[in-house]
Write a protein that holds these residues in place. Sequence first.
Motif, PDB file in Angstrom:
ATOM      1  N   ALA A   1      20.902  40.932 -38.368  1.00 20.54           N
ATOM      2  CA  ALA A   1      20.387  42.132 -39.028  1.00 20.54           C
ATOM      3  C   ALA A   1      20.461  41.914 -40.527  1.00 20.54           C
ATOM      4  O   ALA A   1      21.552  41.952 -41.102  1.00 20.54           O
ATOM      5  CB  ALA A   1      21.192  43.370 -38.628  1.00 20.54           C
ATOM      6  N   SER A   2      19.320  41.619 -41.139  1.00 21.78           N
ATOM      7  CA  SER A   2      19.271  41.262 -42.552  1.00 21.78           C
ATOM      8  C   SER A   2      20.229  40.088 -42.783  1.00 21.78           C
ATOM      9  O   SER A   2      20.118  39.063 -42.118  1.00 21.78           O
ATOM     10  CB  SER A   2      19.602  42.465 -43.428  1.00 21.78           C
TER      11      SER A   2
ATOM     12  N   ASP B   1      17.139  42.585 -36.456  1.00 27.75           N
ATOM     13  CA  ASP B   1      15.917  41.813 -36.705  1.00 27.75           C
ATOM     14  C   ASP B   1      15.571  40.966 -35.489  1.00 27.75           C
ATOM     15  O   ASP B   1      14.403  40.766 -35.164  1.00 27.75           O
ATOM     16  CB  ASP B   1      16.105  40.907 -37.929  1.00 27.75           C
ATOM     17  N   THR B   2      16.601  40.469 -34.836  1.00 27.48           N
ATOM     18  CA  THR B   2      16.431  39.687 -33.614  1.00 27.48           C
ATOM     19  C   THR B   2      17.765  39.690 -32.871  1.00 27.48           C
ATOM     20  O   THR B   2      18.823  39.695 -33.498  1.00 27.48           O
ATOM     21  CB  THR B   2      15.970  38.250 -33.919  1.00 27.48           C
TER      22      THR B   2
ATOM     23  N   ASP C   1      19.435  36.668 -45.861  1.00 29.34           N
ATOM     24  CA  ASP C   1      18.824  36.827 -44.544  1.00 29.34           C
ATOM     25  C   ASP C   1      18.629  35.459 -43.888  1.00 29.34           C
ATOM     26  O   ASP C   1      18.827  35.297 -42.681  1.00 29.34           O
ATOM     27  CB  ASP C   1      17.467  37.524 -44.669  1.00 29.34           C
TER      28      ASP C   1
ATOM     29  N   GLN D   1      20.006  34.159 -40.260  1.00 28.71           N
ATOM     30  CA  GLN D   1      19.119  33.643 -39.219  1.00 28.71           C
ATOM     31  C   GLN D   1      19.538  32.250 -38.777  1.00 28.71           C
ATOM     32  O   GLN D   1      19.467  31.901 -37.592  1.00 28.71           O
ATOM     33  CB  GLN D   1      17.672  33.633 -39.719  1.00 28.71           C
TER      34      GLN D   1
END
Length: 224
Positions: A177-178, A152-153, A127, A131
């Motif tokens: 996403a993850s 997730d963002t 993850d 990110q």
Amino acid sequence: MRSLPLPLALTARLSPVVVLATMGWALSSGPLAAPQAAEHTTAEEKTETQSASGPSTETVSKAYSAAPAPCESVAKKTVESLVPGAKTAGKEIPSTDSKLRRTCSWNALKGYDYRWLDVSYEVLESDEAAQKAYRKHTEEKSGGGAVPGLGDTAYSIVNLTTEDKQETREGQVFVAASNALVTITYNGSDFESKKAPSTDTINKGAIKAAKEAVAALEAEGGKG
């Protein structure tokens, strides 16, 4: 219908060559196991010896182990709406690692209206890695905004370019996403008016494709 020459930038896009950079993420290995205890060592002593040998290597938990088929990630009716005249099957772009990085493209010129759509997946080691890749992309594409409720963002941006008086408007959506990164690229031009579709049209189209691509990732992306 008279034929009109395509601007150089769009002509190049009709024959894309996609080079996907390979990201390597290495996991650090833990210390070696302690030497085997002597035969006379008791079971309790063996347990204590193993515990004192140090922590074992921990496996990083990953939600996704493989990228889904990108050409199946967007519904046919969505392709027909966003890219009129395109073959709904799409065209997958060759990748250096098709298990972890996959991209599908749709493009068509219907009348004087041109549209292009890309859906790309990249599955990373963790993850945190996803990110980091997400932040790198969004920092390079300043001026956009967050897309609530997606992965997730998520972040979207729309830009207008002009070449030889021909406008092209392009939208991009990035989703973390993850341990996966989803990227959507959607653009269009009108070769009769030389104008581009509105910002709202391009932005909403890109976000719609992004929502379907993330849903496909969650449903078929090889959850671990």
